[in-house]
Design a protein around this motif. Structure first.
Motif, PDB file in Angstrom:
ATOM      1  N   THR A  47       0.867  -1.173   0.000  1.00 50.22           N
ATOM      2  CA  THR A  47       0.000   0.000   0.000  1.00 50.22           C
ATOM      3  C   THR A  47       0.905   1.225   0.000  1.00 50.22           C
ATOM      4  N   GLY A  48       0.699   2.130  -0.929  1.00 54.40           N
ATOM      5  CA  GLY A  48       1.481   3.362  -0.983  1.00 54.40           C
ATOM      6  C   GLY A  48       0.587   4.546  -0.699  1.00 54.40           C
ATOM      7  N   ILE A  49       0.968   5.386   0.250  1.00 49.91           N
ATOM      8  CA  ILE A  49       0.153   6.548   0.584  1.00 49.91           C
ATOM      9  C   ILE A  49       0.976   7.818   0.492  1.00 49.91           C
ATOM     10  N   ASP A  50       0.318   8.890   0.104  1.00 49.67           N
ATOM     11  CA  ASP A  50       0.961  10.196   0.028  1.00 49.67           C
ATOM     12  C   ASP A  50      -0.131  11.248   0.176  1.00 49.67           C
ATOM     13  N   ALA A  51       0.216  12.353   0.821  1.00 51.32           N
ATOM     14  CA  ALA A  51      -0.762  13.413   1.033  1.00 51.32           C
ATOM     15  C   ALA A  51      -0.899  14.328  -0.174  1.00 51.32           C
ATOM     16  N   VAL A  52      -0.031  14.154  -1.186  1.00 49.25           N
ATOM     17  CA  VAL A  52      -0.104  14.964  -2.397  1.00 49.25           C
ATOM     18  C   VAL A  52      -0.837  14.157  -3.474  1.00 49.25           C
ATOM     19  N   GLU A  53      -1.998  14.629  -3.875  1.00 48.39           N
ATOM     20  CA  GLU A  53      -2.832  13.886  -4.827  1.00 48.39           C
ATOM     21  C   GLU A  53      -2.123  13.684  -6.163  1.00 48.39           C
ATOM     22  N   LYS A  54      -1.367  14.685  -6.621  1.00 49.23           N
ATOM     23  CA  LYS A  54      -0.654  14.555  -7.896  1.00 49.23           C
ATOM     24  C   LYS A  54       0.357  13.418  -7.846  1.00 49.23           C
ATOM     25  N   ASN A  55       1.007  13.224  -6.707  1.00 43.74           N
ATOM     26  CA  ASN A  55       1.946  12.119  -6.566  1.00 43.74           C
ATOM     27  C   ASN A  55       1.251  10.777  -6.759  1.00 43.74           C
ATOM     28  N   ILE A  56       0.102  10.631  -6.126  1.00 44.70           N
ATOM     29  CA  ILE A  56      -0.642   9.370  -6.200  1.00 44.70           C
ATOM     30  C   ILE A  56      -1.107   9.090  -7.621  1.00 44.70           C
ATOM     31  N   LYS A  57      -1.582  10.102  -8.314  1.00 48.03           N
ATOM     32  CA  LYS A  57      -2.029   9.901  -9.690  1.00 48.03           C
ATOM     33  C   LYS A  57      -0.888   9.447 -10.585  1.00 48.03           C
ATOM     34  N   ILE A  58       0.281  10.066 -10.403  1.00 38.65           N
ATOM     35  CA  ILE A  58       1.451   9.687 -11.204  1.00 38.65           C
ATOM     36  C   ILE A  58       1.896   8.274 -10.851  1.00 38.65           C
ATOM     37  N   ALA A  59       1.874   7.935  -9.564  1.00 43.24           N
ATOM     38  CA  ALA A  59       2.252   6.590  -9.134  1.00 43.24           C
ATOM     39  C   ALA A  59       1.326   5.541  -9.744  1.00 43.24           C
ATOM     40  N   GLN A  60       0.032   5.833  -9.759  1.00 43.64           N
ATOM     41  CA  GLN A  60      -0.932   4.878 -10.308  1.00 43.64           C
ATOM     42  C   GLN A  60      -0.728   4.673 -11.805  1.00 43.64           C
ATOM     43  N   VAL A  61      -0.507   5.772 -12.528  1.00 41.63           N
ATOM     44  CA  VAL A  61      -0.311   5.673 -13.977  1.00 41.63           C
ATOM     45  C   VAL A  61       0.937   4.854 -14.287  1.00 41.63           C
ATOM     46  N   HIS A  62       2.013   5.108 -13.562  1.00 41.61           N
ATOM     47  CA  HIS A  62       3.258   4.385 -13.829  1.00 41.61           C
ATOM     48  C   HIS A  62       3.128   2.914 -13.446  1.00 41.61           C
ATOM     49  N   ALA A  63       2.481   2.618 -12.320  1.00 45.13           N
ATOM     50  CA  ALA A  63       2.332   1.231 -11.881  1.00 45.13           C
ATOM     51  C   ALA A  63       1.511   0.414 -12.866  1.00 45.13           C
ATOM     52  N   ASP A  64       0.551   1.046 -13.523  1.00 42.84           N
ATOM     53  CA  ASP A  64      -0.301   0.329 -14.476  1.00 42.84           C
ATOM     54  C   ASP A  64       0.470  -0.150 -15.701  1.00 42.84           C
ATOM     55  N   LEU A  65       1.683   0.338 -15.887  1.00 43.38           N
ATOM     56  CA  LEU A  65       2.507  -0.112 -17.004  1.00 43.38           C
ATOM     57  C   LEU A  65       3.125  -1.484 -16.743  1.00 43.38           C
ATOM     58  N   ASP A  66       3.085  -1.941 -15.499  1.00 45.80           N
ATOM     59  CA  ASP A  66       3.691  -3.212 -15.095  1.00 45.80           C
ATOM     60  C   ASP A  66       2.625  -4.054 -14.397  1.00 45.80           C
TER      61      ASP A  66
END
Length: 303
Positions: A142-161
Protein backbone atom coordinates in the motif's frame (compact mmCIF):
# COMPACT_ATOMS: atom_id res chain seq x y z
CA UNK A 1 33.12 7.50 25.82
CA UNK A 2 33.18 10.06 23.02
CA UNK A 3 30.20 10.46 20.72
CA UNK A 4 32.30 9.22 17.77
CA UNK A 5 33.42 6.08 19.63
CA UNK A 6 29.89 5.43 20.86
CA UNK A 7 28.38 5.83 17.39
CA UNK A 8 30.89 3.50 15.82
CA UNK A 9 30.53 0.84 18.53
CA UNK A 10 26.74 0.97 18.50
CA UNK A 11 26.07 1.07 14.78
CA UNK A 12 29.05 -0.81 13.33
CA UNK A 13 27.93 -2.75 10.29
CA UNK A 14 30.00 -5.67 9.13
CA UNK A 15 30.42 -7.39 5.75
CA UNK A 16 28.22 -5.04 3.77
CA UNK A 17 27.13 -6.47 0.43
CA UNK A 18 25.73 -4.26 -2.29
CA UNK A 19 24.96 -7.25 -4.51
CA UNK A 20 22.56 -9.18 -2.28
CA UNK A 21 22.44 -7.56 1.15
CA UNK A 22 22.64 -10.96 2.87
CA UNK A 23 25.54 -10.20 5.17
CA UNK A 24 24.41 -6.89 6.61
CA UNK A 25 24.67 -6.96 10.40
CA UNK A 26 24.91 -4.43 13.21
CA UNK A 27 26.62 -4.52 16.58
CA UNK A 28 23.31 -5.05 18.38
CA UNK A 29 24.48 -6.77 21.58
CA UNK A 30 22.57 -5.19 24.45
CA UNK A 31 21.49 -2.53 21.95
CA UNK A 32 18.39 -1.46 23.86
CA UNK A 33 20.24 -1.12 27.17
CA UNK A 34 23.07 0.79 25.52
CA UNK A 35 20.65 3.20 23.88
CA UNK A 36 18.79 3.83 27.12
CA UNK A 37 21.96 4.40 29.09
CA UNK A 38 23.66 6.61 26.53
CA UNK A 39 20.65 8.61 25.36
CA UNK A 40 18.86 9.17 28.68
CA UNK A 41 20.35 12.70 29.08
CA UNK A 42 18.88 13.60 25.67
CA UNK A 43 15.29 12.71 26.56
CA UNK A 44 14.50 16.34 27.29
CA UNK A 45 16.80 17.95 24.76
CA UNK A 46 14.19 18.47 22.05
CA UNK A 47 11.64 21.29 22.38
CA UNK A 48 8.74 18.83 22.10
CA UNK A 49 10.12 16.27 24.56
CA UNK A 50 8.41 17.74 27.61
CA UNK A 51 5.18 18.70 25.88
CA UNK A 52 2.05 16.55 25.97
CA UNK A 53 2.12 14.23 22.97
CA UNK A 54 -0.68 14.54 20.43
CA UNK A 55 -3.03 11.67 19.76
CA UNK A 56 -2.06 9.45 16.86
CA UNK A 57 -4.96 10.84 14.84
CA UNK A 58 -3.63 14.41 15.00
CA UNK A 59 -2.27 15.29 11.58
CA UNK A 60 1.49 15.66 11.20
CA UNK A 61 1.14 17.05 7.68
CA UNK A 62 3.09 20.23 6.94
CA UNK A 63 1.20 22.09 4.21
CA UNK A 64 4.23 24.09 3.12
CA UNK A 65 6.20 20.89 2.58
CA UNK A 66 3.34 19.37 0.58
CA UNK A 67 3.31 22.40 -1.71
CA UNK A 68 7.03 21.94 -2.47
CA UNK A 69 6.56 18.38 -3.67
CA UNK A 70 3.31 19.06 -5.48
CA UNK A 71 5.18 21.61 -7.62
CA UNK A 72 7.59 18.96 -8.93
CA UNK A 73 5.30 15.91 -8.85
CA UNK A 74 5.41 15.38 -12.62
CA UNK A 75 9.15 14.69 -12.37
CA UNK A 76 9.01 11.61 -10.15
CA UNK A 77 9.99 9.17 -12.90
CA UNK A 78 12.47 11.47 -14.62
CA UNK A 79 15.76 9.80 -13.66
CA UNK A 80 17.61 13.03 -14.51
CA UNK A 81 15.11 15.36 -12.82
CA UNK A 82 14.81 16.70 -9.26
CA UNK A 83 14.35 13.19 -7.85
CA UNK A 84 17.56 11.87 -9.42
CA UNK A 85 19.26 11.49 -6.00
CA UNK A 86 16.49 9.15 -4.85
CA UNK A 87 16.66 7.11 -8.05
CA UNK A 88 20.42 6.68 -7.65
CA UNK A 89 20.10 5.89 -3.93
CA UNK A 90 17.19 3.47 -4.35
CA UNK A 91 19.22 0.27 -4.94
CA UNK A 92 21.21 0.91 -1.76
CA UNK A 93 18.07 1.62 0.24
CA UNK A 94 16.58 -1.63 -1.06
CA UNK A 95 19.71 -3.55 -0.06
CA UNK A 96 19.20 -2.47 3.56
CA UNK A 97 15.46 -3.16 3.43
CA UNK A 98 15.87 -6.61 1.88
CA UNK A 99 18.60 -7.59 4.34
CA UNK A 100 16.91 -6.45 7.55
CA UNK A 101 13.40 -7.58 6.66
CA UNK A 102 14.46 -10.99 5.32
CA UNK A 103 16.38 -11.59 8.53
CA UNK A 104 13.53 -10.36 10.73
CA UNK A 105 10.79 -12.34 8.98
CA UNK A 106 12.92 -15.41 8.32
CA UNK A 107 12.82 -15.03 4.53
CA UNK A 108 15.33 -16.16 1.92
CA UNK A 109 17.18 -13.04 0.69
CA UNK A 110 18.25 -14.91 -2.46
CA UNK A 111 14.64 -15.49 -3.48
CA UNK A 112 13.30 -13.38 -6.34
CA UNK A 113 10.18 -12.69 -4.25
CA UNK A 114 11.33 -12.88 -0.61
CA UNK A 115 8.45 -10.76 0.72
CA UNK A 116 5.67 -13.04 -0.51
CA UNK A 117 2.84 -13.11 2.03
CA UNK A 118 3.83 -9.88 3.80
CA UNK A 119 1.91 -6.60 3.89
CA UNK A 120 3.98 -3.42 3.56
CA UNK A 121 3.02 0.23 3.57
CA UNK A 122 5.17 2.90 1.91
CA UNK A 123 4.37 6.13 3.77
CA UNK A 124 5.08 9.23 1.71
CA UNK A 125 5.42 7.06 -1.39
CA UNK A 126 5.67 9.96 -3.84
CA UNK A 127 5.57 8.61 -7.37
CA UNK A 128 6.13 5.02 -6.25
CA UNK A 129 9.85 4.56 -6.88
CA UNK A 130 10.15 2.44 -3.72
CA UNK A 131 6.67 0.85 -3.78
CA UNK A 132 7.22 -0.74 -7.19
CA UNK A 133 10.40 -2.74 -6.39
CA UNK A 134 8.86 -3.85 -3.08
CA UNK A 135 5.87 -5.22 -5.01
CA UNK A 136 8.20 -6.97 -7.45
CA UNK A 137 9.84 -8.66 -4.45
CA UNK A 138 6.47 -10.17 -3.57
CA UNK A 139 5.08 -7.82 -0.92
CA UNK A 140 1.47 -6.73 -0.85
CA UNK A 141 2.11 -2.98 -0.97
CA UNK A 142 0.00 0.00 0.00
CA UNK A 143 1.48 3.36 -0.98
CA UNK A 144 0.15 6.55 0.58
CA UNK A 145 0.96 10.20 0.03
CA UNK A 146 -0.76 13.41 1.03
CA UNK A 147 -0.10 14.96 -2.40
CA UNK A 148 -2.83 13.89 -4.83
CA UNK A 149 -0.65 14.56 -7.90
CA UNK A 150 1.95 12.12 -6.57
CA UNK A 151 -0.64 9.37 -6.20
CA UNK A 152 -2.03 9.90 -9.69
CA UNK A 153 1.45 9.69 -11.20
CA UNK A 154 2.25 6.59 -9.13
CA UNK A 155 -0.93 4.88 -10.31
CA UNK A 156 -0.31 5.67 -13.98
CA UNK A 157 3.26 4.38 -13.83
CA UNK A 158 2.33 1.23 -11.88
CA UNK A 159 -0.30 0.33 -14.48
CA UNK A 160 2.51 -0.11 -17.00
CA UNK A 161 3.69 -3.21 -15.09
CA UNK A 162 1.29 -6.10 -14.28
CA UNK A 163 3.12 -6.78 -11.01
CA UNK A 164 3.29 -3.14 -9.88
CA UNK A 165 -0.36 -2.65 -10.81
CA UNK A 166 -1.25 -4.67 -7.71
CA UNK A 167 -0.10 -1.78 -5.49
CA UNK A 168 -2.91 0.00 -3.67
CA UNK A 169 -2.21 3.73 -3.86
CA UNK A 170 -4.19 6.14 -1.71
CA UNK A 171 -4.06 9.89 -1.23
CA UNK A 172 -4.24 9.94 2.54
CA UNK A 173 -2.09 10.17 5.67
CA UNK A 174 -0.76 7.66 8.16
CA UNK A 175 -3.03 9.21 10.78
CA UNK A 176 -6.11 8.52 8.68
CA UNK A 177 -5.16 4.86 8.28
CA UNK A 178 -4.70 4.60 12.04
CA UNK A 179 -8.35 5.67 12.34
CA UNK A 180 -9.21 2.80 9.98
CA UNK A 181 -7.27 0.45 12.29
CA UNK A 182 -5.09 -0.83 9.46
CA UNK A 183 -2.04 -2.94 10.34
CA UNK A 184 1.03 -3.95 8.34
CA UNK A 185 3.94 -6.33 8.76
CA UNK A 186 6.36 -3.57 7.79
CA UNK A 187 5.91 0.20 7.79
CA UNK A 188 8.44 2.09 5.67
CA UNK A 189 8.89 5.87 5.58
CA UNK A 190 11.96 6.98 3.64
CA UNK A 191 13.00 10.64 3.47
CA UNK A 192 9.70 11.70 5.02
CA UNK A 193 10.13 12.49 8.72
CA UNK A 194 12.21 15.62 8.00
CA UNK A 195 9.19 17.05 6.17
CA UNK A 196 6.47 16.47 8.79
CA UNK A 197 5.18 19.01 11.27
CA UNK A 198 5.50 16.78 14.35
CA UNK A 199 8.01 13.91 14.38
CA UNK A 200 6.66 12.45 17.63
CA UNK A 201 3.08 12.32 16.37
CA UNK A 202 4.22 10.94 13.04
CA UNK A 203 6.19 8.10 14.66
CA UNK A 204 3.26 7.27 16.92
CA UNK A 205 1.15 6.87 13.79
CA UNK A 206 3.76 4.64 12.16
CA UNK A 207 3.83 2.53 15.31
CA UNK A 208 0.05 2.25 15.37
CA UNK A 209 0.14 0.94 11.79
CA UNK A 210 2.76 -1.70 12.64
CA UNK A 211 1.71 -5.14 13.85
CA UNK A 212 3.20 -6.26 17.18
CA UNK A 213 6.74 -7.53 16.47
CA UNK A 214 6.43 -6.03 13.00
CA UNK A 215 9.12 -3.85 11.42
CA UNK A 216 9.50 -0.12 10.94
CA UNK A 217 12.13 1.38 8.65
CA UNK A 218 12.86 5.10 8.49
CA UNK A 219 15.54 6.99 6.58
CA UNK A 220 16.36 10.66 6.98
CA UNK A 221 19.21 13.19 7.24
CA UNK A 222 21.27 13.88 10.34
CA UNK A 223 21.16 17.38 11.83
CA UNK A 224 24.91 17.84 11.61
CA UNK A 225 27.09 20.54 10.12
CA UNK A 226 28.38 18.01 7.61
CA UNK A 227 24.80 17.31 6.53
CA UNK A 228 24.15 21.04 6.18
CA UNK A 229 27.20 21.37 3.96
CA UNK A 230 26.43 18.37 1.77
CA UNK A 231 22.65 17.86 1.77
CA UNK A 232 21.75 21.55 1.53
CA UNK A 233 24.65 23.75 0.40
CA UNK A 234 26.18 21.27 -2.05
CA UNK A 235 23.10 19.32 -3.19
CA UNK A 236 20.74 22.30 -3.52
CA UNK A 237 22.90 25.35 -4.22
CA UNK A 238 26.09 24.07 -5.88
CA UNK A 239 25.28 20.80 -7.66
CA UNK A 240 21.56 21.60 -8.10
CA UNK A 241 20.60 17.98 -7.44
CA UNK A 242 17.52 19.23 -5.61
CA UNK A 243 15.40 22.38 -5.87
CA UNK A 244 16.56 25.12 -3.51
CA UNK A 245 14.66 25.03 -0.25
CA UNK A 246 13.87 21.30 -0.43
CA UNK A 247 15.31 20.76 3.04
CA UNK A 248 15.36 22.77 6.26
CA UNK A 249 18.36 21.92 8.44
CA UNK A 250 16.43 22.66 11.63
CA UNK A 251 13.91 19.94 10.71
CA UNK A 252 16.53 17.18 10.57
CA UNK A 253 16.80 14.68 13.43
CA UNK A 254 20.01 13.28 14.84
CA UNK A 255 20.22 9.47 15.09
CA UNK A 256 19.95 9.76 18.86
CA UNK A 257 16.78 11.83 18.61
CA UNK A 258 15.25 9.41 16.12
CA UNK A 259 15.97 6.45 18.40
CA UNK A 260 14.31 8.20 21.32
CA UNK A 261 11.37 9.38 19.25
CA UNK A 262 10.75 5.82 18.07
CA UNK A 263 11.26 4.49 21.58
CA UNK A 264 8.48 6.75 22.83
CA UNK A 265 6.33 5.26 20.08
CA UNK A 266 7.02 1.68 21.27
CA UNK A 267 9.52 0.90 18.51
CA UNK A 268 12.96 -0.39 19.44
CA UNK A 269 15.69 0.47 16.94
CA UNK A 270 17.86 -2.58 16.29
CA UNK A 271 20.06 -1.50 13.41
CA UNK A 272 21.32 1.58 11.62
CA UNK A 273 23.42 2.28 8.56
CA UNK A 274 24.64 5.35 6.78
CA UNK A 275 24.75 6.13 3.07
CA UNK A 276 28.00 7.16 1.42
CA UNK A 277 28.19 8.77 -2.01
CA UNK A 278 31.17 8.15 -4.28
CA UNK A 279 31.49 11.10 -6.70
CA UNK A 280 33.84 9.09 -8.92
CA UNK A 281 31.34 6.31 -9.60
CA UNK A 282 28.16 8.27 -8.94
CA UNK A 283 26.98 5.42 -6.71
CA UNK A 284 25.80 5.12 -3.11
CA UNK A 285 26.85 2.41 -0.66
CA UNK A 286 26.02 1.42 2.90
CA UNK A 287 28.47 2.45 5.59
CA UNK A 288 28.75 2.78 9.37
CA UNK A 289 29.10 6.56 8.96
CA UNK A 290 25.69 8.01 9.94
CA UNK A 291 26.79 11.66 9.99
CA UNK A 292 24.70 12.64 6.94
CA UNK A 293 22.13 10.27 5.40
CA UNK A 294 21.11 7.28 7.51
CA UNK A 295 18.47 4.55 7.75
CA UNK A 296 17.10 2.76 10.82
CA UNK A 297 15.35 -0.58 11.29
CA UNK A 298 13.17 -1.05 14.36
CA UNK A 299 10.79 -3.62 15.82
CA UNK A 300 7.36 -2.80 17.25
CA UNK A 301 7.09 -3.83 20.88
CA UNK A 302 4.35 -6.29 21.82
CA UNK A 303 1.07 -4.67 22.80
Amino acid sequence: MSRTMFTRSLYQLQNLSRSNGLSLHSSSTNFKHAVLAAFQPLLHSRPYANNPQPAASASSVDQAELAKFAAIAESWWDAEGPFKPLHVMNPTRLTFIRSTLCRHFGKDPFSARPFEGLKFIDVGCGGGILSEPLARMGASVTGIDAVEKNIKIAQVHADLDPVASSIEYRCTTAENLVEEQMKFDAVIALEVIEHVANPDGFCKSLSALTKPHGATIISTINRSMRAYATAIVAAEYILHWLPKGTHQWSSFLTPEELVLTLQRASISVEEMAGFAYDPLTGQWSLTDDISVNFIAFGIKNSE
